[in-house]
Design a protein around this motif. Structure first.
Motif, PDB file in Angstrom:
ATOM      1  N   VAL A  63      -6.496   1.748 -13.092  1.00 60.59           N
ATOM      2  CA  VAL A  63      -6.273   1.872 -11.636  1.00 60.59           C
ATOM      3  C   VAL A  63      -5.685   3.247 -11.321  1.00 60.59           C
ATOM      4  O   VAL A  63      -6.131   3.934 -10.393  1.00 60.59           O
ATOM      5  N   ASN A  70      -9.096   4.348 -10.160  1.00 59.86           N
ATOM      6  CA  ASN A  70      -9.297   3.312  -9.137  1.00 59.86           C
ATOM      7  C   ASN A  70     -10.001   2.071  -9.674  1.00 59.86           C
ATOM      8  O   ASN A  70     -10.658   1.355  -8.904  1.00 59.86           O
ATOM      9  N   ARG A  71      -9.896   1.826 -10.983  1.00 62.07           N
ATOM     10  CA  ARG A  71     -10.636   0.688 -11.529  1.00 62.07           C
ATOM     11  C   ARG A  71      -9.807  -0.148 -12.490  1.00 62.07           C
ATOM     12  O   ARG A  71      -9.060   0.398 -13.307  1.00 62.07           O
ATOM     13  N   LEU A 126     -13.397  -2.281  -8.705  1.00 64.10           N
ATOM     14  CA  LEU A 126     -12.679  -1.309  -7.876  1.00 64.10           C
ATOM     15  C   LEU A 126     -11.328  -1.879  -7.442  1.00 64.10           C
ATOM     16  O   LEU A 126     -11.255  -2.973  -6.885  1.00 64.10           O
ATOM     17  N   SER A 164      -7.458   0.059  -6.090  1.00 63.08           N
ATOM     18  CA  SER A 164      -6.903   1.418  -5.950  1.00 63.08           C
ATOM     19  C   SER A 164      -5.387   1.495  -6.037  1.00 63.08           C
ATOM     20  O   SER A 164      -4.837   2.583  -6.126  1.00 63.08           O
ATOM     21  N   VAL A 197      -1.783   8.658  -7.796  1.00 62.61           N
ATOM     22  CA  VAL A 197      -1.891   7.627  -6.761  1.00 62.61           C
ATOM     23  C   VAL A 197      -1.446   8.156  -5.402  1.00 62.61           C
ATOM     24  O   VAL A 197      -2.051   7.857  -4.375  1.00 62.61           O
ATOM     25  N   ARG A 202      -5.728   6.206  -1.098  1.00 63.61           N
ATOM     26  CA  ARG A 202      -5.638   5.058  -2.009  1.00 63.61           C
ATOM     27  C   ARG A 202      -5.336   3.780  -1.237  1.00 63.61           C
ATOM     28  O   ARG A 202      -5.862   2.708  -1.524  1.00 63.61           O
ATOM     29  N   ILE A 249      -8.382   2.258   0.731  1.00 61.38           N
ATOM     30  CA  ILE A 249      -9.303   1.455  -0.097  1.00 61.38           C
ATOM     31  C   ILE A 249      -8.681   0.071  -0.335  1.00 61.38           C
ATOM     32  O   ILE A 249      -9.333  -0.964  -0.196  1.00 61.38           O
ATOM     33  N   TRP A 250      -7.411   0.096  -0.656  1.00 61.40           N
ATOM     34  CA  TRP A 250      -6.659  -1.157  -0.909  1.00 61.40           C
ATOM     35  C   TRP A 250      -6.673  -2.037   0.341  1.00 61.40           C
ATOM     36  O   TRP A 250      -6.962  -3.238   0.280  1.00 61.40           O
ATOM     37  N   TYR A 305     -16.608   4.960  -1.756  1.00 59.85           N
ATOM     38  CA  TYR A 305     -16.812   3.673  -2.433  1.00 59.85           C
ATOM     39  C   TYR A 305     -17.532   2.661  -1.543  1.00 59.85           C
ATOM     40  O   TYR A 305     -17.439   1.464  -1.774  1.00 59.85           O
TER      41      TYR A 305
END
Ligand SMILES: Nc1ncnc2c1ncn2[C@@H]1O[C@H](COP(=O)(O)OS(=O)(=O)O)[C@@H](OP(=O)(O)O)[C@H]1O
Length: 573
Positions: A67, A71-72, A78, A80, A134, A271, A274-275, A319
């Motif tokens: 992560v 990001n994985r 996926l 983040s 991050v 980040r 995406i989360w 993404y």
């Protein structure tokens, strides 16, 4: 049908483990327990209810490394934001935390065991790398500060068994879990839902933005504000939720639903975007609005932005295929007074007049009681904000007088007390040194430590009263700068603090002492007496300095009243 969750299955651990609940509860009673911090509790809640699907626990080292760097998760999914359970070496030793152990996770608010973690591994994170990858690495970034100052040095990874959900006592009916929200959307027959994330009050611009997004996608709206942890200094969630409730009827035909998200934000910009999208997908939304500087912490002390204004939008775009929730990018909305409408900034033709009110300007208007126009917000929203942000004339404050015994500080404090009572509008509390000593600090003496403790108590009481809107007059000797500074910091969380140095010289205070207390100090009956055989540190930054040997009580009180008036605290509305 609601959007499928991230990874295909909603990891609702509470529902999954419900049949084993009694067994798990009994087991946890016999286990060692980690008492979770506020942030860990927020994370736990969203792991347990599936908001963080596909997570089933706190990240182990492999998942964490994936992560942070890429990001994985280790299986390639996926994700983040590193969701980690940090502990100290001492906790590890005391509780015997090691691979294979089962440890209960406990709520600090009510001592209930909420889950059991089966420890996968215990590892020392590379905090520098986490901070850089991050959050971008700026040491002033709130999450980086938190990482260095608060987060312990080891992380414990492992999957969870769920025992119970967290108890909440505020807005319980609005706290939908992902499963509940999905059911709610199904009941309403909503197949397309645009989710809107916010940590701020909402005004007309936000209403226009969300309706526009919904219209463009023929969707409904989920207002999904964060009520866990947001940026320090944000408007508290109690006020915000009342604002959202007031705004809701402004959406036509029930087209919007309000659900509260118990998330601990990190202010991680790209980040975090995406989360956030993954979390909303788990809650059943099909679309997610990402605006300018999404979840960014603003600027650092050099005035530099932590992230570019559209970095978050680029990140989710990168993404887009994997995210499985359509991101709706949005420009800032701006008001066009000539046509009385809101438009995204990039759609406004050159030469057209626009109006905006920044967050700072809004706070100023609330503070001063200045008008907040209807083009900016709805009267019912403004009413809620004004209730929690009364104008200065209704805010609490503390007048903190410091000086030697018989300097005149007590006489000024008493005279100010009746003057402010005559003025009315606030309850007035008088905290004289000797009263505090007898009522609150009876067991304390006059060592430096005891004096600091005494001032600490006065500061605590003053801050609580200030919070409640009172006028507080405190008049201890308070001979030490550090304790006075601490008092200021505590009170200023809730209102204004003014340090009045009553700088009457020792010779005068002693000469005019009718109680004979200095005489007792001089002949050794009282030891460690301030001014005689104990120090008084002259305040470095008093808001006002008065001297009774050169002036008098009436003049000093008048000077304080003028100071309060100039600050807008005595205005009659
Ligand atoms: N050793 C010693 N040093 C200083 N003062 C002494 C001492 N012993 C007793 N007193 C009397 O206690 C009264 C309250 O002191 P404070 O609580 O204001 O002192 S401090 O701020 O905690 O340092 C204070 O009265 P006021 O100044 O009138 O409030 C003092 O007269």
């Amino acid at each position: 049908m609601a959007n499928p969750p991230h990874g295909g299955v909603l990891k609702d651990l509470i529902a999954r483990d419900a049949p084993r609940r009694k067994e798990l509860y009994d087991e946890a009673e016999k286990l060692q327990a980690i008492v979770l911090t506020e942030r860990q509790l927020c994370d736990l809640e969203l792991i347990l209810n599936g908001g963080f699907s596909p997570l089933e626990g706190f990240l182990n080292e492999k998942d964490y490394n994936g992560v942070v760097s890429d990001n994985r998760l280790a299986d390639g999914a996926l994700f983040s934001m590193p969701i980690t359970l940090d502990v100290s070496q001492q906790t590890i030793d005391n509780l015997g935390i090691k691979a294979g152990a089962r440890v209960a996770l406990r709520d600090f608010r009510d001592d209930r065991n909420l889950a059991i973690i089966t420890v996968d591994d215990v590892y020392r994170p590379d905090k520098q790398k986490e901070a850089k990858e991050v959050f971008g690495g700026d040491p002033e970034h709130p999450a980086v500060k938190y990482l260095y100052e608060t987060v312990q040095e080891f992380y414990v990874g492992g999957k969870l068994d769920a025992i119970d959900r967290l108890e909440h006592y505020d807005y319980v009916g609005l706290r939908y879990t992902p499963a509940e929200l999905r059911l709610h959307f199904d009941k309403l027959g909503w197949s397309k839902v645009v989710a809107f994330q916010t940590r701020n009050p909402m005004h007309r611009a936000h209403r226009e933005l969300t309706v526009r997004a919904a219209r463009a996608r023929q969707a409904n709206v989920l207002i999904h504000p964060v009520v866990g942890l947001t940026k320090p200094g944000d408007i508290d969630h109690f006020t915000r939720v009342r604002v959202y409730q007031a705004l809701l009827p402004r959406y036509p035909n029930g087209m919007a639903v309000l659900g509260l998200l118990p998330l601990a934000m990190r202010m991680g910009g790209p980040r975090e975007a995406i989360w956030h999208a993954i979390i909303r997908k788990n809650h059943g939304a099909t679309h997610f609005i990402v605006g300018r500087d999404h979840a960014g912490p603003g600027k650092n002390s050099k005035g530099e932005e932590f992230y570019g204004p559209y970095d978050a939008q680029y990140a989710v775009e990168k993404y887009r295929d994997e995210l499985g929730i359509e991101v709706v990018p949005f420009q800032m909305m701006t008001y066009l007074p000539d046509s009385d409408e809101y438009k995204p900034k990039d759609e406004v033709k050159e030469g057209i007049r626009t109006l905006d009110i920044s967050g700072t300007e809004l706070r100023k208007r609330l503070r001063t009681g200045q008008e907040i126009p209807e083009w900016f917000s709805y009267p019912e929203v403004v009413r809620v904000l004004r209730e929690s942000h009364p104008p200065r004339s209704q805010q609490g404050f503390t007048i903190f007088l410091t000086g030697l015994t018989n300097s005149g500080k007590d006489a000024i404090a008493r005279a100010l007390n009746v003057t402010l009572n005559q003025q009315g509008g606030r309850s007035v509390s008088l905290l004289l040194g000797e009263n505090v000593r007898s009522e609150l600090s009876g067991e304390l003496g006059f060592s430096r430590e005891d004096r600091d403790r005494n001032i600490g108590r006065i500061a605590f009481v003053a801050s609580e009263l200030t919070k409640a809107g009172a006028a507080v007059i405190a008049a201890p000797i308070a001979p030490f700068e550090q304790a006075r500074k601490h008092a200021r910091e505590l009170v200023e969380k809730y209102g204004s603090f003014y340090l009045i140095h009553v700088a009457t010289p020792l010779e005068y205070a002693e000469k005019t002492d009718r109680r004979g207390i200095y005489a007792k100090a001089r002949n050794g009956e009282i030891k460690g007496f301030t001014g005689v055989d104990d120090p008084y540190e002259t305040p470095q930054k008093a808001d006002l300095t008065v001297d009774i040997s050169k002036s008098n009580v009436r003049t000093a009180v008048h000077q304080i009243i003028l100071l309060l008036e100039a600050e807008g605290l005595l205005e009659q509305l």
